[in-house]
Scaffold this motif. Structure first.
Motif, PDB file in Angstrom:
ATOM      1  N   GLY A 159       5.332   1.183  12.236  1.00  0.00           N
ATOM      2  CA  GLY A 159       4.152   0.321  12.181  1.00  0.00           C
ATOM      3  C   GLY A 159       3.300   0.500  10.932  1.00  0.00           C
ATOM      4  O   GLY A 159       2.251  -0.112  10.798  1.00  0.00           O
ATOM      5  N   GLY A 198      -1.740  -8.177  11.064  1.00  0.00           N
ATOM      6  CA  GLY A 198      -0.549  -7.482  10.573  1.00  0.00           C
ATOM      7  C   GLY A 198       0.694  -7.994  11.293  1.00  0.00           C
ATOM      8  O   GLY A 198       0.910  -7.688  12.466  1.00  0.00           O
ATOM      9  N   ARG A 255       0.866  -1.187   0.000  1.00  0.00           N
ATOM     10  CA  ARG A 255       0.000   0.000   0.000  1.00  0.00           C
ATOM     11  C   ARG A 255       0.898   1.231   0.000  1.00  0.00           C
ATOM     12  O   ARG A 255       1.827   1.314   0.806  1.00  0.00           O
ATOM     13  CB  ARG A 255      -0.915   0.035   1.242  1.00  0.00           C
ATOM     14  CG  ARG A 255      -1.899  -1.121   1.287  1.00  0.00           C
ATOM     15  CD  ARG A 255      -2.816  -1.059   2.496  1.00  0.00           C
ATOM     16  NE  ARG A 255      -3.536  -2.315   2.640  1.00  0.00           N
ATOM     17  CZ  ARG A 255      -4.349  -2.617   3.651  1.00  0.00           C
ATOM     18  NH1 ARG A 255      -4.540  -1.740   4.612  1.00  0.00           N
ATOM     19  NH2 ARG A 255      -4.963  -3.787   3.702  1.00  0.00           N
ATOM     20  N   GLN A 301       0.903 -10.017   6.057  1.00  0.00           N
ATOM     21  CA  GLN A 301      -0.327 -10.421   6.760  1.00  0.00           C
ATOM     22  C   GLN A 301      -0.433 -11.940   6.847  1.00  0.00           C
ATOM     23  O   GLN A 301       0.062 -12.659   5.976  1.00  0.00           O
ATOM     24  CB  GLN A 301      -1.573  -9.929   6.003  1.00  0.00           C
ATOM     25  CG  GLN A 301      -1.825  -8.445   6.082  1.00  0.00           C
ATOM     26  CD  GLN A 301      -3.135  -8.049   5.396  1.00  0.00           C
ATOM     27  OE1 GLN A 301      -3.664  -8.792   4.573  1.00  0.00           O
ATOM     28  NE2 GLN A 301      -3.640  -6.876   5.733  1.00  0.00           N
ATOM     29  N   GLU A 341     -10.066 -16.871   5.346  1.00  0.00           N
ATOM     30  CA  GLU A 341     -11.367 -16.506   4.786  1.00  0.00           C
ATOM     31  C   GLU A 341     -12.228 -17.767   4.796  1.00  0.00           C
ATOM     32  O   GLU A 341     -11.718 -18.864   4.550  1.00  0.00           O
ATOM     33  CB  GLU A 341     -11.244 -16.004   3.329  1.00  0.00           C
ATOM     34  CG  GLU A 341     -10.194 -14.917   3.080  1.00  0.00           C
ATOM     35  CD  GLU A 341     -10.493 -13.564   3.721  1.00  0.00           C
ATOM     36  OE1 GLU A 341     -11.639 -13.330   4.151  1.00  0.00           O
ATOM     37  OE2 GLU A 341      -9.551 -12.744   3.812  1.00  0.00           O
ATOM     38  N   VAL A 399      -3.667  -4.334  15.270  1.00  0.00           N
ATOM     39  CA  VAL A 399      -2.774  -5.453  14.923  1.00  0.00           C
ATOM     40  C   VAL A 399      -3.505  -6.507  14.091  1.00  0.00           C
ATOM     41  O   VAL A 399      -2.947  -7.541  13.756  1.00  0.00           O
ATOM     42  CB  VAL A 399      -2.142  -6.103  16.180  1.00  0.00           C
ATOM     43  CG1 VAL A 399      -1.072  -5.193  16.773  1.00  0.00           C
ATOM     44  CG2 VAL A 399      -3.200  -6.446  17.226  1.00  0.00           C
ATOM     45  N   LEU A 426     -12.265  -0.607   4.682  1.00  0.00           N
ATOM     46  CA  LEU A 426     -12.616  -1.183   3.386  1.00  0.00           C
ATOM     47  C   LEU A 426     -14.137  -1.163   3.236  1.00  0.00           C
ATOM     48  O   LEU A 426     -14.853  -1.310   4.218  1.00  0.00           O
ATOM     49  CB  LEU A 426     -12.106  -2.635   3.308  1.00  0.00           C
ATOM     50  CG  LEU A 426     -10.577  -2.766   3.333  1.00  0.00           C
ATOM     51  CD1 LEU A 426     -10.149  -4.028   4.047  1.00  0.00           C
ATOM     52  CD2 LEU A 426     -10.046  -2.735   1.913  1.00  0.00           C
TER      53      LEU A 426
END
Ligand code: HAM
Length: 386
Positions: free
Chosen positions: A85, A273, A78, A92, A96, A247, A225
């Motif tokens: 941090g 993260g 990103r 990650q 899911e 986190v 998101l």
């Protein structure tokens, strides 16, 4: 994760940009942070900023039987303003689960994330929980929110006035001082939930209660998101500064599969993260750094090839072994052995070779020094390391 029936999935580092545009054009991830480019075939590509969209794309493409439960780990990209941090490449770990909206899977997913932190020894991680409503009640709430902010527009920061045009929900995410009072007084989603969604949320909470997982209901938790519906959650570490204390986080995205051209399929997941978790581990001193990478330091005063061979034998037997280079003196090699933190020095000199032994010296414990027959050295070290 595998114990809970999740299989590993590896998806590409980049996808056609369309996959990620579903994250929402009111999210900074899409408007500002995407690493996108055109490849030699003029395809518009983006480095993945997260993995949920890729996993759902894979689901839509391959249609595995449901419930489909997967886990992943790896780098995400990103274009953010780098600071402690917050990185442009970060890692990650996530899961899911697609194909069911049983509130018990929400509780299962949240509990897996929660035990990940607990297993690392982190004690200062809080679970924040919210329901963002469903396609029936959310628009009504968003409208109420729009009206609220609209009627106090002049008190809202300029940036939030822009956000309001794109998505009133995301105004709740503003950390700007000027907006806080208005946000505190704004209507809350909980008062707008349909009976069905309220019941779903109650189911999730009862699952967590049964597991003894503590949580705080956090009505302002909107997440960064746009795909979320119903259950959303975030884990905040009190050991980190407030700006980067998330986190991990996740939630339901029941419309994402159909938005990506697949059948209507509910889904839920989380991503943790890794970089921030490691910062939190340091801040909480949750585990001691290992004092040594290897168990044995081989000292060879015959030129160096014996150390090469013995290190290789030890490593093949899964015993960590290191050595010095450049045919240094015995004294220099002993100093290197001490610095390495290894438990044992294994010494090879002319005498040892002549007698078919290796001198094993205990550098940290109290088993002293002994000449061990070369063919018994692995067994002897294994026994002493127990
Ligand atoms: P996210 O909240 O954007 O969610 O990211 C999850 C976690 O990744 C954050 O809580 C944070 O720990 C870490 N993280 C995010 N950006 C950075 C950065 N720039 N530097 C360091 N760490 C960062 C998602 O990505 C969703 N895909 C989670 C999910 C899965 N929702 C449903 N399924």
């Amino acid at each position: 994760m595998e114990r809970a029936g999740y299989g590993a999935i590896m998806s590409p580092l980049f996808e056609e940009i369309g996959v990620f545009l579903r994250l929402g054009d009111s999210t900074e991830i899409v408007t500002k942070e995407m690493y996108d480019f055109r490849d030699k075939g003029d395809n518009h590509i983006a480095l993945r900023p997260e993995l949920t969209a890729s996993v759902v794309r894979a689901y839509v493409q391959h249609r595995p039987p449901t419930p489909w439960k997967v886990w992943y780990e790896g780098p995400q990209f990103r274009y953010e303003r780098p600071q402690a941090g917050r990185y442009r490449q970060f890692s990650q770990v996530g899961i899911e689960a697609l194909g069911t909206d049983d509130p018990m899977i929400d509780a299962e997913v949240i509990s897996l994330a929660s035990s990940f932190y607990a297993d690392l020894g982190l004690r200062q991680v809080r679970l924040l929980l919210n329901s963002l409503g469903d396609p029936t009640c959310r628009p009504i709430y968003v409208e109420a929110l729009r009206e609220w902010f609209q009627s106090h527009l002049s008190d809202l920061s300029e940036q939030s006035q822009h956000t309001l045009l794109a998505n009133p929900l995301r105004v709740l995410d503003s950390k700007r001082e000027q907006d806080q009072q208005l946000i505190d007084d704004a209507p809350v989603m909980a008062d707008y939930l349909t009976a069905e969604t309220a019941e779903h949320f109650a189911g999730v909470r009862s699952g967590l209660d049964r597991l003894g997982i503590a949580y705080e209901i956090s009505p302002r938790l909107v997440r960064g998101l746009d795909y979320y519906t119903r259950t959303t959650f975030e884990f905040a570490s009190d050991a980190l500064g407030t700006a980067q204390n998330a986190v991990g986080g996740g939630g339901r995205y029941d419309q994402l599969a159909s938005e990506l051209g697949g059948p209507d399929t509910p889904g839920i997941g989380f991503a943790l993260g890794v970089d921030r978790i490691l910062l939190a581990c340091d801040a909480e001193a949750s585990f001691e750094p290992p004092d040594s990478r290897v168990s044995v330091f081989v000292i060879d005063v015959t030129g160096g090839v014996e150390a090469l061979a013995l290190c290789n034998r030890l490593q093949s037997a899964a015993i960590g072994a290191d050595r010095a280079y450049d045919a240094r003196s015995m004294k220099a090699q002993m100093r290197a052995a001490d610095r390495s933190g290894a438990r044992f020095a294994a010494i090879v000199g002319e005498d040892e070779i002549a007698n078919g032994v290796i001198t094993l010296r205990d550098l940290r414990g109290d088993t002293g020094q002994a000449a061990i027959p070369t063919n018994e050295i692995i067994n002897e070290i294994e026994k002493r390391l127990l």
